[in-house]
Scaffold this motif. Sequence first.
Motif, PDB file in Angstrom:
ATOM      1  N   THR A   4       0.815  -1.226   0.000  1.00 44.24           N
ATOM      2  CA  THR A   4       0.000   0.000   0.000  1.00 44.24           C
ATOM      3  C   THR A   4       0.844   1.269   0.000  1.00 44.24           C
ATOM      4  O   THR A   4       0.290   2.371   0.068  1.00 44.24           O
ATOM      5  CB  THR A   4      -0.939   0.018   1.218  1.00 44.24           C
ATOM      6  OG1 THR A   4      -0.168  -0.120   2.423  1.00 44.24           O
ATOM      7  CG2 THR A   4      -1.952  -1.120   1.136  1.00 44.24           C
ATOM      8  N   ASP A   5       2.156   1.145  -0.087  1.00 45.83           N
ATOM      9  CA  ASP A   5       3.052   2.303  -0.109  1.00 45.83           C
ATOM     10  C   ASP A   5       3.023   2.944  -1.501  1.00 45.83           C
ATOM     11  O   ASP A   5       3.371   2.294  -2.489  1.00 45.83           O
ATOM     12  CB  ASP A   5       4.469   1.841   0.235  1.00 45.83           C
ATOM     13  CG  ASP A   5       5.477   2.978   0.280  1.00 45.83           C
ATOM     14  OD1 ASP A   5       5.153   4.101  -0.155  1.00 45.83           O
ATOM     15  OD2 ASP A   5       6.609   2.737   0.745  1.00 45.83           O
ATOM     16  N   PRO A   6       2.624   4.222  -1.606  1.00 40.80           N
ATOM     17  CA  PRO A   6       2.569   4.874  -2.930  1.00 40.80           C
ATOM     18  C   PRO A   6       3.909   4.895  -3.663  1.00 40.80           C
ATOM     19  O   PRO A   6       3.928   5.021  -4.891  1.00 40.80           O
ATOM     20  CB  PRO A   6       2.103   6.298  -2.590  1.00 40.80           C
ATOM     21  CG  PRO A   6       1.334   6.157  -1.321  1.00 40.80           C
ATOM     22  CD  PRO A   6       2.072   5.092  -0.547  1.00 40.80           C
ATOM     23  N   SER A   7       5.027   4.768  -2.939  1.00 43.75           N
ATOM     24  CA  SER A   7       6.337   4.763  -3.592  1.00 43.75           C
ATOM     25  C   SER A   7       6.497   3.583  -4.545  1.00 43.75           C
ATOM     26  O   SER A   7       7.334   3.621  -5.440  1.00 43.75           O
ATOM     27  CB  SER A   7       7.455   4.719  -2.548  1.00 43.75           C
ATOM     28  OG  SER A   7       7.473   5.889  -1.764  1.00 43.75           O
ATOM     29  N   TYR A   8       5.688   2.535  -4.356  1.00 50.68           N
ATOM     30  CA  TYR A   8       5.795   1.338  -5.194  1.00 50.68           C
ATOM     31  C   TYR A   8       4.802   1.337  -6.353  1.00 50.68           C
ATOM     32  O   TYR A   8       4.638   0.307  -7.020  1.00 50.68           O
ATOM     33  CB  TYR A   8       5.566   0.093  -4.348  1.00 50.68           C
ATOM     34  CG  TYR A   8       6.706  -0.248  -3.435  1.00 50.68           C
ATOM     35  CD1 TYR A   8       7.982  -0.462  -3.923  1.00 50.68           C
ATOM     36  CD2 TYR A   8       6.503  -0.378  -2.058  1.00 50.68           C
ATOM     37  CE1 TYR A   8       9.024  -0.786  -3.081  1.00 50.68           C
ATOM     38  CE2 TYR A   8       7.538  -0.697  -1.213  1.00 50.68           C
ATOM     39  CZ  TYR A   8       8.801  -0.902  -1.728  1.00 50.68           C
ATOM     40  OH  TYR A   8       9.843  -1.221  -0.895  1.00 50.68           O
ATOM     41  N   PHE A   9       4.146   2.464  -6.593  1.00 50.69           N
ATOM     42  CA  PHE A   9       3.151   2.511  -7.653  1.00 50.69           C
ATOM     43  C   PHE A   9       3.761   2.086  -9.000  1.00 50.69           C
ATOM     44  O   PHE A   9       4.825   2.560  -9.394  1.00 50.69           O
ATOM     45  CB  PHE A   9       2.587   3.929  -7.792  1.00 50.69           C
ATOM     46  CG  PHE A   9       1.502   4.051  -8.826  1.00 50.69           C
ATOM     47  CD1 PHE A   9       0.192   3.733  -8.521  1.00 50.69           C
ATOM     48  CD2 PHE A   9       1.800   4.473 -10.116  1.00 50.69           C
ATOM     49  CE1 PHE A   9      -0.807   3.842  -9.475  1.00 50.69           C
ATOM     50  CE2 PHE A   9       0.811   4.584 -11.082  1.00 50.69           C
ATOM     51  CZ  PHE A   9      -0.492   4.260 -10.760  1.00 50.69           C
ATOM     52  N   GLY A  10       3.077   1.173  -9.674  1.00 44.44           N
ATOM     53  CA  GLY A  10       3.516   0.745 -10.997  1.00 44.44           C
ATOM     54  C   GLY A  10       4.594  -0.312 -10.999  1.00 44.44           C
ATOM     55  O   GLY A  10       5.163  -0.606 -12.056  1.00 44.44           O
ATOM     56  N   GLN A  11       4.859  -0.930  -9.843  1.00 40.90           N
ATOM     57  CA  GLN A  11       5.928  -1.928  -9.783  1.00 40.90           C
ATOM     58  C   GLN A  11       5.386  -3.319  -9.458  1.00 40.90           C
ATOM     59  O   GLN A  11       4.436  -3.473  -8.688  1.00 40.90           O
ATOM     60  CB  GLN A  11       6.972  -1.511  -8.752  1.00 40.90           C
ATOM     61  CG  GLN A  11       7.721  -0.257  -9.185  1.00 40.90           C
ATOM     62  CD  GLN A  11       8.797   0.154  -8.202  1.00 40.90           C
ATOM     63  OE1 GLN A  11       8.565   0.196  -7.003  1.00 40.90           O
ATOM     64  NE2 GLN A  11       9.965   0.475  -8.710  1.00 40.90           N
ATOM     65  N   LEU A  12       6.008  -4.318 -10.075  1.00 40.72           N
ATOM     66  CA  LEU A  12       5.732  -5.712  -9.758  1.00 40.72           C
ATOM     67  C   LEU A  12       6.675  -6.106  -8.634  1.00 40.72           C
ATOM     68  O   LEU A  12       7.894  -6.100  -8.814  1.00 40.72           O
ATOM     69  CB  LEU A  12       5.952  -6.594 -10.986  1.00 40.72           C
ATOM     70  CG  LEU A  12       5.070  -6.269 -12.199  1.00 40.72           C
ATOM     71  CD1 LEU A  12       5.534  -7.074 -13.418  1.00 40.72           C
ATOM     72  CD2 LEU A  12       3.602  -6.550 -11.890  1.00 40.72           C
ATOM     73  N   MET A  13       6.123  -6.431  -7.474  1.00 45.34           N
ATOM     74  CA  MET A  13       6.939  -6.627  -6.285  1.00 45.34           C
ATOM     75  C   MET A  13       7.270  -8.101  -6.055  1.00 45.34           C
ATOM     76  O   MET A  13       6.373  -8.936  -5.916  1.00 45.34           O
ATOM     77  CB  MET A  13       6.197  -6.060  -5.067  1.00 45.34           C
ATOM     78  CG  MET A  13       6.934  -6.246  -3.741  1.00 45.34           C
ATOM     79  SD  MET A  13       8.618  -5.592  -3.775  1.00 45.34           S
ATOM     80  CE  MET A  13       8.304  -3.896  -4.214  1.00 45.34           C
ATOM     81  N   VAL A  14       8.556  -8.389  -6.009  1.00 46.36           N
ATOM     82  CA  VAL A  14       9.044  -9.714  -5.639  1.00 46.36           C
ATOM     83  C   VAL A  14       9.397  -9.671  -4.158  1.00 46.36           C
ATOM     84  O   VAL A  14      10.205  -8.844  -3.726  1.00 46.36           O
ATOM     85  CB  VAL A  14      10.292 -10.118  -6.442  1.00 46.36           C
ATOM     86  CG1 VAL A  14      10.714 -11.544  -6.090  1.00 46.36           C
ATOM     87  CG2 VAL A  14      10.051  -9.973  -7.937  1.00 46.36           C
TER      88      VAL A  14
END
Length: 369
Positions: free
Chosen positions: A49-59
Motif C-alpha cells: 500500500t506504499d505509494p512509492s511502489y506505484f507501478g511496480q511488480l513486487m518480488v
Amino acid sequence: MKYQTRKPALILLADGTIFHGKAVGGKNGSAFGEVCFNTGMTGYQEIFTDPSYFGQLMVTTNAHIGNYGTTKDEVESDSIKIAGLICRNFSYHYSRAEADASLEEFLNDNNLLAISDVDTRALVSYIRDNGAMNAVITTEVDKLEDLKKRLSEVPNMNGLELASKVSTKEPYFYGDENASYKISALDIGIKKNILRNLAERDCYIKVFPYNASFEDMKAFNPDGYFLSNGPGDPEPLTEAIETTKQIIASGKPLFGICLGHQVLALANGISTYKMHHGHRGINHPILNLVVGKGEITSQNHGFAINREEAEAHAEVEITHLHLNDHTAAGIRLKDKPVFSVQYHPEASPGPHDSRYLFDDFVAHIKNSK
C-alpha cells in the motif's frame, strides 16, 4: 485444495527471460510494471500500500507471504499501489489474532494479480545481475507473442512522472487543529505513517497536491514544510522543484523523505540518476556522519542523488551514507534549517532507529519561532 487447482502463470521480463509460477486465488489476466524486490521479512501489507511502489511488480524475498493476514491498521494509503505480487509460498490461512482478513481476501478486494511458487531466489539474483526492468506477470501463458508486444510498449521508469497518479486531488488536514505547530506537506506519494509521526509530535498538517504552488502552501501560515516520499523519476517534477526552491528561500524549516530528498537535491542543482536495481528492504545500514553512529533503516527507492555533486556543492553537506554502496543517503543545507534523507524514518513496521529525524524537524521549528 486451492494449491492443486491453481492456474499456471509466468513472469516475462523485458529481455525475454521467463520464470514460471502459479496464480494466487481466482484472479486471472496480466499485470505490467517494473519488476523489483524487497528483502523485508515482515510488513508486506505496508509495502503493497506504499505509494512509492506505484507501478511496480513486487518480488518478496521472504519465503512465506500472507502467514499473518492483514489488518485495517497496517496500510500506508487508501489502496494497494503495487502493480502485482510475485512470491515463493503464499499462505491462504493466517494465524494472527489481530488480523481481520486473509491476504488473499485483501488482494481480491483490491483486484490485484499475484503469482506464487516462483523461484524467487533465482529471480532476485537475475534482477541483481541485470537490473530492474519492465515485466509482465500473467495467467495468459498461451499468448506470449502478444504479451511481448504489449510489454515493449510499457514506458520505462527512467523519466516517468508518477507522483500525479498517487497524490491527493484536493488539500486535506491531518492531526489536531489545536496542535502547537503547523506543517504544509507536499504529497508526491505520502505514507500515512509519516503523518502519524508528525501528529504525534504536536503537529497539525495540511497536505497539498503534488503540483501545489508555494503561495498555496504558504497561505496555511505553516511553521515548517515537508516533502513526501513517492514513486517514479524525480526530474519530471518541475512544479515541485520550483516550489521547493521558494520554500528554501523563505527560510522556514523543511524536511524531505525519499522522493522529497531527491526533489530537494534537484532544487539545489544536484542531479539524480536511476539505480541499477535500487534499495528496497528494512535492513539497510546507514552511517550518520554528523554523530558517527550507524542506523538500520527501511528503504524503497530506485533513484538516488549524485554524491559527487553534493560533495562539491558549497551550500550542501552530506549527513548520511548508505554503507552497502556509499550512496548519499542524507543532506542538509549549511545555512538553513533544511534537510532530507533517502530512507524512511517513519518505517512501518520498522526498524525505528531513525525516528529521531522527526524530532530534529520539530526542533528546527521551535528554534525558528
